[in-house]
Design a protein around this motif. Structure first.
Motif, mmCIF file in Angstrom:
data_model
loop_
_atom_site.group_PDB
_atom_site.id
_atom_site.type_symbol
_atom_site.label_atom_id
_atom_site.label_comp_id
_atom_site.label_asym_id
_atom_site.label_seq_id
_atom_site.Cartn_x
_atom_site.Cartn_y
_atom_site.Cartn_z
ATOM 1 N N ALA A 1 -6.696 9.798 -0.594
ATOM 2 C CA ALA A 1 -7.952 10.536 -0.550
ATOM 3 C C ALA A 1 -9.125 9.569 -0.419
ATOM 4 N N HIS A 2 -10.293 10.121 -0.067
ATOM 5 C CA HIS A 2 -11.461 9.254 0.076
ATOM 6 C C HIS A 2 -11.936 8.727 -1.268
ATOM 7 N N GLY A 3 -12.052 9.614 -2.249
ATOM 8 C CA GLY A 3 -12.584 9.215 -3.555
ATOM 9 C C GLY A 3 -13.996 9.720 -3.756
ATOM 10 N N SER A 4 -14.379 9.840 -5.023
ATOM 11 C CA SER A 4 -15.695 10.376 -5.363
ATOM 12 C C SER A 4 -16.097 9.886 -6.740
ATOM 13 N N PRO B 1 10.955 16.369 -5.932
ATOM 14 C CA PRO B 1 11.148 15.455 -7.061
ATOM 15 C C PRO B 1 11.998 14.232 -6.714
ATOM 16 N N ASP B 2 12.639 14.267 -5.551
ATOM 17 C CA ASP B 2 13.461 13.124 -5.125
ATOM 18 C C ASP B 2 12.628 12.001 -4.538
ATOM 19 N N LEU B 3 11.353 12.264 -4.227
ATOM 20 C CA LEU B 3 10.504 11.264 -3.576
ATOM 21 C C LEU B 3 9.649 10.517 -4.590
ATOM 22 N N ARG B 4 9.335 9.269 -4.268
ATOM 23 C CA ARG B 4 8.300 8.548 -5.008
ATOM 24 C C ARG B 4 6.970 8.921 -4.365
ATOM 25 N N VAL B 5 6.153 9.622 -5.110
ATOM 26 C CA VAL B 5 4.868 10.118 -4.589
ATOM 27 C C VAL B 5 3.747 9.553 -5.445
ATOM 28 N N GLU B 6 2.770 8.922 -4.791
ATOM 29 C CA GLU B 6 1.630 8.343 -5.491
ATOM 30 C C GLU B 6 0.332 8.833 -4.855
ATOM 31 N N GLN B 7 -0.715 8.888 -5.663
ATOM 32 C CA GLN B 7 -2.046 9.157 -5.133
ATOM 33 C C GLN B 7 -2.832 7.856 -5.117
ATOM 34 N N ALA B 8 -3.772 7.771 -4.176
ATOM 35 C CA ALA B 8 -4.617 6.586 -4.084
ATOM 36 C C ALA B 8 -5.942 6.992 -3.444
ATOM 37 N N PHE B 9 -6.933 6.106 -3.568
ATOM 38 C CA PHE B 9 -8.267 6.414 -3.061
ATOM 39 C C PHE B 9 -8.808 5.234 -2.257
ATOM 40 N N LEU B 10 -9.556 5.569 -1.218
ATOM 41 C CA LEU B 10 -10.183 4.530 -0.406
ATOM 42 C C LEU B 10 -11.306 3.833 -1.163
ATOM 43 N N GLU B 11 -12.062 4.602 -1.950
ATOM 44 C CA GLU B 11 -13.170 4.029 -2.704
ATOM 45 C C GLU B 11 -13.611 4.999 -3.799
ATOM 46 N N GLN C 1 -4.945 -0.319 -2.316
ATOM 47 C CA GLN C 1 -4.250 -1.605 -2.369
ATOM 48 C C GLN C 1 -3.485 -1.763 -3.682
ATOM 49 N N THR C 2 -4.056 -1.276 -4.779
ATOM 50 C CA THR C 2 -3.370 -1.345 -6.072
ATOM 51 C C THR C 2 -2.060 -0.563 -6.034
ATOM 52 N N VAL C 3 -2.100 0.618 -5.440
ATOM 53 C CA VAL C 3 -0.899 1.449 -5.365
ATOM 54 C C VAL C 3 0.155 0.809 -4.470
ATOM 55 N N VAL C 4 -0.270 0.268 -3.337
ATOM 56 C CA VAL C 4 0.693 -0.404 -2.452
ATOM 57 C C VAL C 4 1.331 -1.591 -3.163
ATOM 58 N N ASP C 5 0.529 -2.389 -3.842
ATOM 59 C CA ASP C 5 1.066 -3.536 -4.597
ATOM 60 C C ASP C 5 2.103 -3.064 -5.618
#
Length: 247
Positions: free
Chosen positions: A10-13, A34-44, A51-55
């Motif tokens: 997502a963009h972030g707010s 539920p079989d997938l690894r799913v994460e949320q992350a924000f551009l800003e 980048q934190t989530v990818v790391d």
């Protein structure tokens, strides 16, 4: 072989309601897969950063990631910010196979979600009659992005057999207040506004404020965490996962 991880980007707010809504939406996705690894992350502006989530995923052993941009139109964030972030992540982690899918976009099924949200707003306002609708979106300096919203507004209006105007919270006219006043100038008094935003924040609030000041009788909440939106995320992921398969 493990399936690629899914990052909903997502963009972030600065508005904490936005991150809470994205969290709820991603929870819907996890419940469906539920079989997938799913994460949320924000551009800003919100955490965790992309980048934190990818790391974190790379450290956990994931070498394939599908990024689904939680964006409704093909504007600057989709064309510049997302590709730049994905390229930077790839450069940080040699050997990582990472791919961004198409954005969520303006799927016809989202009109069903708009209807659900608008019915909720009409019930709270105790409104039973409508004679015009306004479809409020973020707006962009990209004319094609705004035209996509206008096309969706026409489809929505045709479905309800009501006049509909697309309005924008930034960059392009008309603003929601202008759109409502234009309908009132035609003699229409029962005008409702649907919020074509994914999550709450400054722009949806501003659009709602201007609409109410101009005389709108109800303004819906953004799309938010809804199964149709979650299913669209998974549909984008499925295409991205296939495209990661070596030919």
């Amino acid at each position: 072989m493990a399936a690629p991880a899914l990052v909903a980007l997502a963009h972030g707010s600065r508005d904490p309601r936005s991150a809470r809504t994205i969290t709820a939406l991603v929870d819907e996705v996890r419940a469906m897969r539920p079989d997938l690894r799913v994460e949320q992350a924000f551009l800003e502006l919100s955490k965790p950063s992309f980048q934190t989530v990818v790391d974190r995923l790379v450290k956990a052993g994931h070498d394939e990631i599908v990024v689904v941009p939680l964006l409704l139109t093909e504007a600057y964030h989709a064309k510049v910010d997302v590709p730049s972030a994905v390229a930077a992540a790839g450069a940080r982690h040699p050997g990582l196979r990472i791919r961004a899918t198409s954005i969520l976009g303006l799927e016809a099924c989202f009109l069903e979600v708009l209807d659900v949200r608008l019915r909720e707003a009409l019930r709270v306002a105790r409104v039973r009659e409508l004679d015009a609708l306004v479809l409020a979106a973020a707006g962009s300096s990209d004319a094609l992005a705004n035209q996509a919203v206008a096309r969706l507004a026409r489809v929505w209006g045709s479905h309800h057999k009501l006049p509909v105007t697309a309005a924008f919270a930034s960059s392009s006219p008309p603003a929601t207040g202008e759109a409502v006043r234009a309908f009132r100038a035609e003699g229409r008094r029962h005008i409702a506004v649907a919020s074509l935003f994914l999550a709450p924040g400054f722009l949806p609030d501003r659009a709602a404020e201007l609409a109410v000041e101009a005389g709108a009788i109800a303004v819906s909440e953004p799309l938010g965490a809804h199964p149709e939106v979650a299913r669209t995320i998974l549909a984008r992921y499925a295409v991205g996962a296939v495209e990661l398969v070596p030919v």
